[in-house]
Write a protein that holds these residues in place. Structure first.
Motif, PDB file in Angstrom:
ATOM      1  N   GLU A  63       0.651  -1.251   0.020  1.00 31.92           N
ATOM      2  CA  GLU A  63      -0.099   0.120   0.078  1.00 31.92           C
ATOM      3  C   GLU A  63       0.755   1.229   0.066  1.00 31.92           C
ATOM      4  O   GLU A  63       0.627   2.110  -0.589  1.00 31.92           O
ATOM      5  CB  GLU A  63      -1.026   0.202   1.220  1.00 31.92           C
ATOM      6  CG  GLU A  63      -1.907  -1.118   1.143  1.00 31.92           C
ATOM      7  CD  GLU A  63      -1.373  -2.481   1.665  1.00 31.92           C
ATOM      8  OE1 GLU A  63      -0.516  -2.463   2.419  1.00 31.92           O
ATOM      9  OE2 GLU A  63      -2.108  -3.453   1.391  1.00 31.92           O
ATOM     10  N   LEU A  64       1.834   1.037   0.904  1.00 37.93           N
ATOM     11  CA  LEU A  64       2.864   2.310   0.789  1.00 37.93           C
ATOM     12  C   LEU A  64       3.467   2.611  -0.588  1.00 37.93           C
ATOM     13  O   LEU A  64       3.775   3.665  -1.085  1.00 37.93           O
ATOM     14  CB  LEU A  64       3.808   2.323   2.009  1.00 37.93           C
ATOM     15  CG  LEU A  64       3.453   2.190   3.296  1.00 37.93           C
ATOM     16  CD1 LEU A  64       4.494   1.973   4.259  1.00 37.93           C
ATOM     17  CD2 LEU A  64       2.793   3.671   3.644  1.00 37.93           C
ATOM     18  N   LEU A  69       3.904   5.647  -5.812  1.00 38.96           N
ATOM     19  CA  LEU A  69       3.751   5.716  -7.058  1.00 38.96           C
ATOM     20  C   LEU A  69       2.548   6.563  -7.620  1.00 38.96           C
ATOM     21  O   LEU A  69       2.921   7.533  -8.516  1.00 38.96           O
ATOM     22  CB  LEU A  69       3.477   4.131  -7.868  1.00 38.96           C
ATOM     23  CG  LEU A  69       4.489   3.230  -7.679  1.00 38.96           C
ATOM     24  CD1 LEU A  69       4.079   1.857  -8.118  1.00 38.96           C
ATOM     25  CD2 LEU A  69       5.693   3.786  -8.697  1.00 38.96           C
ATOM     26  N   ALA A  70       1.418   6.401  -6.851  1.00 35.49           N
ATOM     27  CA  ALA A  70       0.480   7.604  -7.281  1.00 35.49           C
ATOM     28  C   ALA A  70       0.779   9.127  -6.999  1.00 35.49           C
ATOM     29  O   ALA A  70       0.721   9.904  -7.848  1.00 35.49           O
ATOM     30  CB  ALA A  70      -0.746   7.049  -6.341  1.00 35.49           C
ATOM     31  N   LYS A  71       1.559   9.095  -5.993  1.00 38.23           N
ATOM     32  CA  LYS A  71       2.058  10.575  -5.591  1.00 38.23           C
ATOM     33  C   LYS A  71       3.137  11.087  -6.722  1.00 38.23           C
ATOM     34  O   LYS A  71       2.875  12.088  -7.286  1.00 38.23           O
ATOM     35  CB  LYS A  71       2.635  10.648  -4.305  1.00 38.23           C
ATOM     36  CG  LYS A  71       3.349  12.040  -3.902  1.00 38.23           C
ATOM     37  CD  LYS A  71       4.041  11.815  -2.500  1.00 38.23           C
ATOM     38  CE  LYS A  71       4.703  13.127  -2.116  1.00 38.23           C
ATOM     39  NZ  LYS A  71       5.572  13.134  -0.850  1.00 38.23           N
ATOM     40  N   SER A  72       4.008  10.031  -7.097  1.00 32.33           N
ATOM     41  CA  SER A  72       4.957  10.657  -8.074  1.00 32.33           C
ATOM     42  C   SER A  72       4.270  10.733  -9.517  1.00 32.33           C
ATOM     43  O   SER A  72       4.687  11.766 -10.176  1.00 32.33           O
ATOM     44  CB  SER A  72       6.085   9.246  -8.365  1.00 32.33           C
ATOM     45  OG  SER A  72       6.579   9.222  -7.309  1.00 32.33           O
TER      46      SER A  72
END
Length: 78
Positions: A63-64, A69-72
């Motif tokens: 999950e982390l 990856l979503a933030k990037s």
């Protein structure tokens, strides 16, 4: 004056990669220089790609890693 034109030799055919030389009615002497080693790496298999990618994101919870990856991706799309 010498001119150079980039081409690829496929069998006995010359494939021009950029601008081709102007057509000539008289035969011309041509010098072909071949690289010893092609500069293209052989295509990687999917297994090789996955093997090299293992551990590239560190050792965290799934999950982390997905959140990072979503933030990037969001930062990239801005």
């Amino acid at each position: 004056m010498l001119h150079s034109y980039e081409a690829q030799l496929q069998g006995n055919q010359v494939i021009w990669l950029g601008t081709a030389p102007p057509p000539q009615s008289n035969p011309r002497r041509v010098l072909v220089v071949l690289d010893e080693q092609p500069n293209e790496a052989p295509p990687s298999t999917l297994a090789d790609i996955l093997r090299r990618a293992r551990g590239a994101l560190g050792h965290g919870k799934r999950e982390l890693v997905l959140a990072e990856l979503a933030k990037s991706r969001q930062e990239w799309e801005r």
